[in-house]
Each structure stands twice: as structure tokens, then as C-alpha cells.
Design an enzyme around this catalytic site. Structure first.
Site, PDB file in Angstrom:
ATOM      1  N   GLU A   1       8.585  46.110  72.320  1.00 39.50           N
ATOM      2  CA  GLU A   1       8.135  46.862  71.147  1.00 39.50           C
ATOM      3  C   GLU A   1       6.968  47.809  71.431  1.00 39.50           C
ATOM      4  O   GLU A   1       5.966  47.831  70.721  1.00 39.50           O
ATOM      5  CB  GLU A   1       7.778  45.899  70.012  1.00 39.50           C
ATOM      6  CG  GLU A   1       8.953  45.024  69.597  1.00 39.50           C
ATOM      7  CD  GLU A   1       8.581  44.000  68.532  1.00 39.50           C
ATOM      8  OE1 GLU A   1       7.430  43.999  68.048  1.00 39.50           O
ATOM      9  OE2 GLU A   1       9.437  43.166  68.192  1.00 39.50           O
TER      10      GLU A   1
ATOM     11  N   ASN B   1      12.724  45.843  75.448  1.00 45.57           N
ATOM     12  CA  ASN B   1      13.259  45.266  74.213  1.00 45.57           C
ATOM     13  C   ASN B   1      12.535  45.874  73.015  1.00 45.57           C
ATOM     14  O   ASN B   1      11.311  46.021  73.023  1.00 45.57           O
ATOM     15  CB  ASN B   1      13.044  43.745  74.247  1.00 45.57           C
ATOM     16  CG  ASN B   1      13.773  43.020  73.125  1.00 45.57           C
ATOM     17  OD1 ASN B   1      14.988  43.120  73.017  1.00 45.57           O
ATOM     18  ND2 ASN B   1      13.041  42.280  72.314  1.00 45.57           N
TER      19      ASN B   1
ATOM     20  N   HIS C   1      17.875  43.309  63.933  1.00 48.71           N
ATOM     21  CA  HIS C   1      17.520  42.612  62.698  1.00 48.71           C
ATOM     22  C   HIS C   1      18.014  43.477  61.535  1.00 48.71           C
ATOM     23  O   HIS C   1      17.319  44.378  61.069  1.00 48.71           O
ATOM     24  CB  HIS C   1      16.003  42.416  62.610  1.00 48.71           C
ATOM     25  CG  HIS C   1      15.432  41.574  63.706  1.00 48.71           C
ATOM     26  ND1 HIS C   1      15.773  40.248  63.892  1.00 48.71           N
ATOM     27  CD2 HIS C   1      14.535  41.871  64.693  1.00 48.71           C
ATOM     28  CE1 HIS C   1      15.115  39.756  64.928  1.00 48.71           C
ATOM     29  NE2 HIS C   1      14.357  40.725  65.441  1.00 48.71           N
TER      30      HIS C   1
ATOM     31  N   GLU D   1      18.214  39.813  69.417  1.00 45.07           N
ATOM     32  CA  GLU D   1      17.564  39.017  68.368  1.00 45.07           C
ATOM     33  C   GLU D   1      18.353  39.122  67.065  1.00 45.07           C
ATOM     34  O   GLU D   1      17.788  39.297  65.985  1.00 45.07           O
ATOM     35  CB  GLU D   1      16.114  39.488  68.160  1.00 45.07           C
ATOM     36  CG  GLU D   1      15.272  39.435  69.419  1.00 45.07           C
ATOM     37  CD  GLU D   1      13.818  39.834  69.182  1.00 45.07           C
ATOM     38  OE1 GLU D   1      13.373  39.802  68.015  1.00 45.07           O
ATOM     39  OE2 GLU D   1      13.133  40.161  70.172  1.00 45.07           O
TER      40      GLU D   1
ATOM     41  N   ASP E   1      20.105  38.924  63.665  1.00 47.39           N
ATOM     42  CA  ASP E   1      20.238  38.226  62.387  1.00 47.39           C
ATOM     43  C   ASP E   1      20.523  39.283  61.322  1.00 47.39           C
ATOM     44  O   ASP E   1      20.065  40.420  61.423  1.00 47.39           O
ATOM     45  CB  ASP E   1      19.012  37.377  62.033  1.00 47.39           C
ATOM     46  CG  ASP E   1      17.688  38.089  62.228  1.00 47.39           C
ATOM     47  OD1 ASP E   1      17.640  39.330  62.117  1.00 47.39           O
ATOM     48  OD2 ASP E   1      16.674  37.412  62.499  1.00 47.39           O
TER      49      ASP E   1
END
Length: 690
Positions: free
Chosen positions: A182, A225, A262, A290, A292
Site C-alpha cells: 500500500e 500489494n 476488497h 485479500e 472479500d
């Protein structure tokens, strides 16, 4: 022993050959083009059904396509029986949620605490699950002593020491590290976000981190990432893309990009697959790290997984948590298992998108092959001649043949044999569109380190674990060269051999044939080297993915046919995308003396092989199932290669879009085999089952 090079293959007349022949492999004696009795039919049906059986768990199904399906894991929950049961059953990759972050690993300067992360690592390795390292350099969850550093020299030393010490502790245990996490700001600028690293070390801190990481563990994949980089048109996405492109151009060690994914209830943006494939085209793996999705809609999960499955270098998917109650977004119920550990509808949708069979539906399935994408018969259209020899002052070329092809960085890259009365060598050409193939420059590789002498029948692929291109070819042995840049014909290394000498089993069976047409394909654990002998045998050797290109042993006869012309040469094996199926095609010589291809399928590279389209009457590719809209310039469909969905060592093909680059020639040509006027054309399937 002097090994016989590939030459002297003559176009023979075999009018007396039987049209129906038998191919045998270990554990399989199947017929091709011959009538079978009821018992034989039942056996073949059973083998076809079980050879294509789908998995019933996420990790197992992902592994069928050489991918992983993982979960973020908390050490404190490993004692929860429901949690651990799902983890152990469903996932083949594990990412520690917080246990490898800086504020856990090095809460005070120079004092490292690996115990929580070790608990997860030990759990994973004891159950055969791979491990992702998350994360080494991140502006968040950072101890205050790091955030308060005020000079660049100290921070640089601290950052490198943290990377080196942490990676050294887990060296050999980590599949991939999120080296930097990030680092880009949200919004429209596509720039780095403010952080202690950015503020003191400037834009170069990411490069410094990656170089330190490569030194600490050369074998681990190194990833960048981030979140909100899934939309191709977003400024943040483009900022990361420019960085990765720059890193690859300058040799900064980056192997993969992680997309956190996400998502809201709508799931991925429409351009998500474009984003994945665009990054992959830079020469990096891409991973969903990651995942979801709010409320876990089935369509959103399906679209996300399919985007990954459609990009060969999308190597895996990780969901961020296991049950909804374990999620950082628990109120949005974004995961595949509910609070009690029950599978949700999104689980079945995800498994289906991976190619699997939800267990609840398994009892209703029939014995028919669950993969309908490969038909039982094939029809093709052929282009006219796309590529012909280009002789020059030192290359009097008669035939252009044995092509291998990949698409990379917006170009087609073709390698082929060039044949003449004086022997064989290799040529390279590239172009952006097939319409440009005829005018492409021919780069003769005998002018490179590959050298002069007998070189023929190339195969090219990108070996992702080493970030290298491999060119496999025959020299009288099975040989290879490597290159960091496929577009640089002068970048290939001098030939090296896979074997010290011809394996004994080949010596014992080759008869009057020739050892030809080497072919390498890898799954998630092993690499296999196939070769032919013009005498009815297909050979297979094996080594581990980690040992490649060394260690090829256990050479066996993978398939054989008493009629040598029915299993002659030019074998190709491919992974069928979105399934657990492999496709084998082998060149045969028909009863009319013309070349054509037969095909088989299997659930494993090691076989056994079930006939698919494997006879003269029902071939994989032959003049009798090919239309020639531009004119029938050949009656031979000979040595070539299917167009792949990607360019890596898995040799994955899209079964919904089959094309085959092949060699053909004027039907009236004759004479010595080495001087036959072979040319290259392209088949396109016209009866896709998709």
C-alpha cells in the site's frame, strides 16, 4: 555414443498401413479408430470420467490448474476446531493476518519475535500448505520507534535489517512475500502516499526494499500489494503499472503484484480481467491477495474468480479470513463460510468457477466428462501460407518448420527450424499481428551463442519460478538455452543438455528411429520432459519444479503403438484452462502418406491417456477436417503448436479458442526430406463446444 541428429526423415508411402491402431500407456490399453466390445466401452467410459474428475474443495480444485486458493489466518484461532477444520480441508495457501507485520515481528528495535508467525508457519507446513509472507514494509501497523525516525541513513539501515532478518528466519519456507504494501495514495494522482519511508527515502524506497529482499532470499517471489488497483482506468492502478513496468525494464527484482480485491456488493470492476492481464504482460505473476465481497453475492465471486482463471499468470486467490465472524468486515458477511462454518452459496459459485464440483451436488452428476469444452471431434479453417523461408547470403533455406509461439508484451514471438541440404538450425521472428508475419525479419540464431550445427524443433516458454525464458530444442541430445528478454535474439545462452546421454530405455527401444521433438511441461510440483523416437514410442522424464532444468530421471515409455507411423513424432501436451484436464496431441502419418494429428486427454500429465479424436476418420487435425478458404495449399498438417492462453511453463490453452500454428507444404513436392518446402500456416477451430 554418437547420437543421430534429426534428419533423413523421408515422406514415406504407407498405403498398406492399418487405419486403426492401438496406443498403450501404463494402466491403459485403449483403441483408436477400432471397434470395441461392451467391456472395453465400459472401461473407456470409466477412465474418461475418472480422468476428468473434479475436486470438491477450493485448494484442491485450484491446484488442478496450477493455482492456489488460500486464506488469511490468525494464530489465536488455530485452537478453534471449526476454524481449523475448514482451514485444513479447503485451503492450500496460508497468509498470516497480522503475525508477520512489523509491530508484531520487531516491536522494539533489534528485538525480533517470530513466535506468533511461527505458529502459523508450522501449522501450514505440517499440512502441506504453502505460506505467503505479509508484509515487510508498510506504513501502517508500524511501531512508533520506526515512525519517529528522523534521518534517512538510520531508516534505510533499519528497513534493510528488518527485511533481511525476517526473510532469513523464513528462508525456504515462504512462497511469496508482500515486500511493500500500500505505498500508493488514493485519489487521482497515481503518486506515492506520505509515510516515514516516502518522506525520508523518497520514491526509491520501494526499489531499495525489493533489492534487499532479493538478496535476503533469492528463491522467494517478491510482490507489491495494494488495494483499489483493480480498475484499469483508475489513476492509482496506472501509477502502480508504471512502477512495475519501470522495475521490469531496469531489472529491479519484482515477481508479482497482489490485488487486494476488497469489493462492494457489485464485485470487481468490468475491467478487472484487463487489469490482471495487462500487469501479467509485463512479466509478473498476478494474485488476488485479500478477497472479500460485501454480502458475498454469488455473481460477484464468480466474476472475480473467472477473471483470475482467464489469465494464465494469475497464480492464486486468497480470501481475507475464513468465516464471516473472522472477517475485519464481519458486519458485511463477505466470506464463503457463515459464522457457524457452513458453506454459503458463494462457496459453491467459487468452486464452480474454479472448475470444481460442490459436494452437495456430486451425487447428481453423471459419468459423462464434466469438461464439455473439448469436443469429441474437431473442425478447422486454415489460413494461407503465413510465413516462408527468407534465405540470405549465408542461409540457403528450403523449409521453415516446427514452429513454437507465445504472445508477450503485445507481440507474437515465433521460433522455428530452418532446414536445408546442409542441415538444421533455428530462426526467430516477431510481429504484432498475423498479417505482418510474412514481412517479419528473420533472425538466424546460429549467429548467437546458440551457435552453428544441428539445432531443431524448438519449444519456448517462460519459466516463472526463475523469471527466465527457456528455448528447448534438439541437438542430438535434449538441449536448452535461456534468456531474460524473449525479444532479444542475441540474449540466448549457449546450449546446455538436460541429459548427460540418451537414457537407456530410449537406446533400447529406438530401433532405426531418431530421438526427436523434446517437449517440457510443468504442473505445480514437477516438470516433465517428453520426447519421441519415430518408432512408435513417446518417452517421459521427470524432475521437481525446484530442480528444473536439472534432475530429469525416471525416464519411462509414456505411450507406445505397434504401428510406428501412428505415434510418430511432434508430441505436444497442454493444460486445459479451467479444468483438471491435459491434452496430448501426436503427429502421425496416415494411410495416404500425409501428416496429421491424433489426440488424447488425461487428468494428469503422467497419464493414463484416453482417446479423444485419435483416428484417421476422426483426427484432431488433418486435411479431411480442415477447410482452406484461401485455397488448399497443403495436404499435410504437420509439426506445430497450439496458441496458448499464457506463456509460462504450465502450457495452458483456452479450449474455447483453439488455434494451431503448423507446417504444411505443396502436395506435389518431393525429394530429400531436408529440402522439402515446408511453410507455416494457422488453423482456427470452427466447432468450439463453449
Amino acid at each position: 555414443m554418437a547420437l543421430t541428429p534429426r534428419r533423413g526423415r523421408r515422406r514415406v508411402s504407407v498405403l498398406g498401413l492399418l487405419a486403426a491402431t492401438v496406443m498403450t500407456t501404463a494402466g491403459l490399453a485403449g483403441t483408436a479408430g477400432a471397434a470395441t466390445g461392451p467391456a472395453q466401452e465400459r472401461t473407456a467410459q470409466k477412465q474418461t470420467a475418472t480422468g476428468s474428475a473434479k475436486a470438491s474443495t477450493l485448494g484442491a480444485q485450484a491446484a488442478q490448474s496450477g493455482r492456489y486458493f488460500g486464506a488469511a489466518v490468525a494464530a489465536g484461532k488455530l485452537g478453534d476446531g471449526t476454524y481449523a477444520t475448514i482451514l485444513n480441508r479447503e485451503f492450500n495457501m496460508v497468509t498470516p493476518e497480522n503475525e508477520m507485520k512489523w509491530d508484531t515481528i520487531e516491536r522494539s528495535r533489534g528485538s525480533f519475535n517470530f513466535a506468533p508467525a511461527d505458529q502459523i508457519a508450522n501449522h501450514a507446513t505440517s499440512r502441506g500448505q504453502r505460506l505467503r509472507g505479509h508484509t515487510l514494509v508498510w506504513h501502517s501497523q508500524l511501531p512508533s520507534w520506526v515512525s519517529s525516525i528522523g534521518d534517512a541513513t538510520t531508516l534505510r539501515s533499519v528497513m534493510k535489517n528488518h527485511i533481511t532478518t525476517t526473510m532469513a528466519h523464513y528462508k525456504g519456507k515462504i512462497y511469496a512475500w508482500d515486500v511493500v504494501n500500500e505505498a500508493f495514495a488514493d485519489g487521482g494522482g497515481g503518486q506515492h502516499r506520505p509515510s516515514v519511508f516516502q518522506n525520508l527515502l523518497g520514491d526509491g524506497f520501494i526499489e531499495e526494499a525489493f533489492r534487499a529482499a532479493r538478496s535476503a532470499d533469492p528463491a522467494a517471489k517478491l510482490c507489491y500489494n495494494d488495494y483499489n488497483i483493480e480498475d484499469w482506468s483508475a489513476a492509482k492502478t496506472q501509477g502502480v503499472y508504471r512502477m512495475v513496468r519501470d522495475f521490469k525494464a531496469r531489472g529491479v527484482p519484482i515477481d508479482c503484484v497482489g490485488f487486494q480485491a476488497h469489493f462492494g456488493t457489485g464485485g470487481p470492476p468490468a475491467s478487472f480481467q484487463t487489469t490482471l492481464s495487462s500487469f501479467a504482460a509485463l512479466g509478473v505473476d498476478v494474485q488476488i491477495t485479500e478477497l472479500d465481497i460485501a454480502q458475498a453475492p454469488t455473481a460477484a465471486y464468480t466474476n472475480t474468480v473467472r477473471a483470475c482463471m482467464n489469465v494464465s499468470r494469475c497464480t492464486g486467490i486468497t480470501v481475507w479470513g475464513i468465516r464471516d465472524s473472522d472477517s475485519w468486515r464481519a458486519g458485511e458477511k463477505p466470506l464463503l463460510f457463515d459464522n457457524n462454518g457452513n458453506k454459503k452459496a458463494a462457496y459453491n459459485a467459487t468452486l464452480t468457477a474454479l472448475g470444481g464440483t460442490p459436494a452437495a451436488k456430486a451425487a447428481t452428476r453423471t459419468t459423462a466428462s464434466p469438461t464439455a469444452s473439448l469436443p469429441s471431434s474437431f473442425k478447422w479453417n486454415s489460413s494461407g501460407i503465413l510465413m516462408s523461408p527468407k534465405p540470405d547470403a549465408t542461409h540457403n533455406i528450403a523449409g521453415l518448420k516446427d514452429p513454437t509461439v507465445v504472445y508477450h508484451n503485445g507481440k507474437w514471438h515465433v521460433f522455428a527450424s530452418v532446414a536445408s541440404a546442409s542441415g538444421y538450425n533455428l530462426v526467430y521472428l516477431s510481429f504484432t499481428d498475423w498479417s505482418q508475419a510474412a514481412s517479419a525479419t528473420h533472425h538466424y540464431l546460429d549467429r548467437t551463442a546458440i551457435g552453428t550445427g544441428y539445432r531443431a524443433a524448438p519449444q519456448v516458454f517462460y519459466f516463472a519460478p526463475q523469471n527466465k525464458w527457456y528455448l528447448v530444442y534438439q541437438t542430438g541430445n535434449a538441449s536448452y538455452s535461456t534468456n531474460s528478454d524473449i525479444s532479444n535474439p542475441n540474449g540466448w545462452s549457449a546450449p546446455k543438455n538436460f541429459y548427460s546421454a540418451m537414457p537407456d530405455i530410449i537406446k533400447q527401444n529406438i530401433g532405426n528411429g531418431y530421438w526427436v521433438d523434446m517437449w517440457v511441461i510443468c504442473d505445480s510440483a514437477n516438470c516433465y520432459l517428453f520426447s519421441s523416437d519415430d518408432n512408435g514410442h513417446l518417452y517421459r522424464s521427470q524432475t521437481t519444479l525446484a530442480q528444473f532444468p536439472n534432475g530429469f530421471t525416471n525416464t519411462v515409455i509414456a505411450a507406445q503403438d505397434p504401428n510406428k507411423y501412428a505415434l510418430f513424432e511432434a508430441s505436444n501436451i497442454y493444460k486445459v484452462q479451467g479444468s483438471n484436464q491435459y491434452l496430448l496431441i501426436v503427429e502421425a502419418i496416415g494411410s495416404d502418406g500425409k501428416r496429421y494429428f491424433r489426440s488424447w486427454t488425461s487428468g494428469s500429465i503422467a497419464g493414463s491417456w484416453t482417446p479423444l479424436a485419435a483416428s484417421e476418420a476422426n483426427p484432431f487435425a488433418r486435411a479431411n477436417n480442415t477447410a482452406f478458404p484461401a485455397g488448399a495449399w497443403t495436404k499435410d498438417i504437420s509439426h506445430g503448436e497450439l496458441i496458448r492462453a499464457g506463456n509460462d511453463q504450465t502450457l495452458t490453452i483456452n479450449p474455447c479458442k483453439l488455434q494451431y500454428l503448423y507446417q504444411g507444404m505443396n502436395p506435389n513436392a518431393g525429394g530429400d526430406y531436408n529440402t522439402l518446402p515446408w511453410r507455416l500456416g494457422l488453423l482456427t477451430q470452427t466447432n468450439s463446444a463453449c
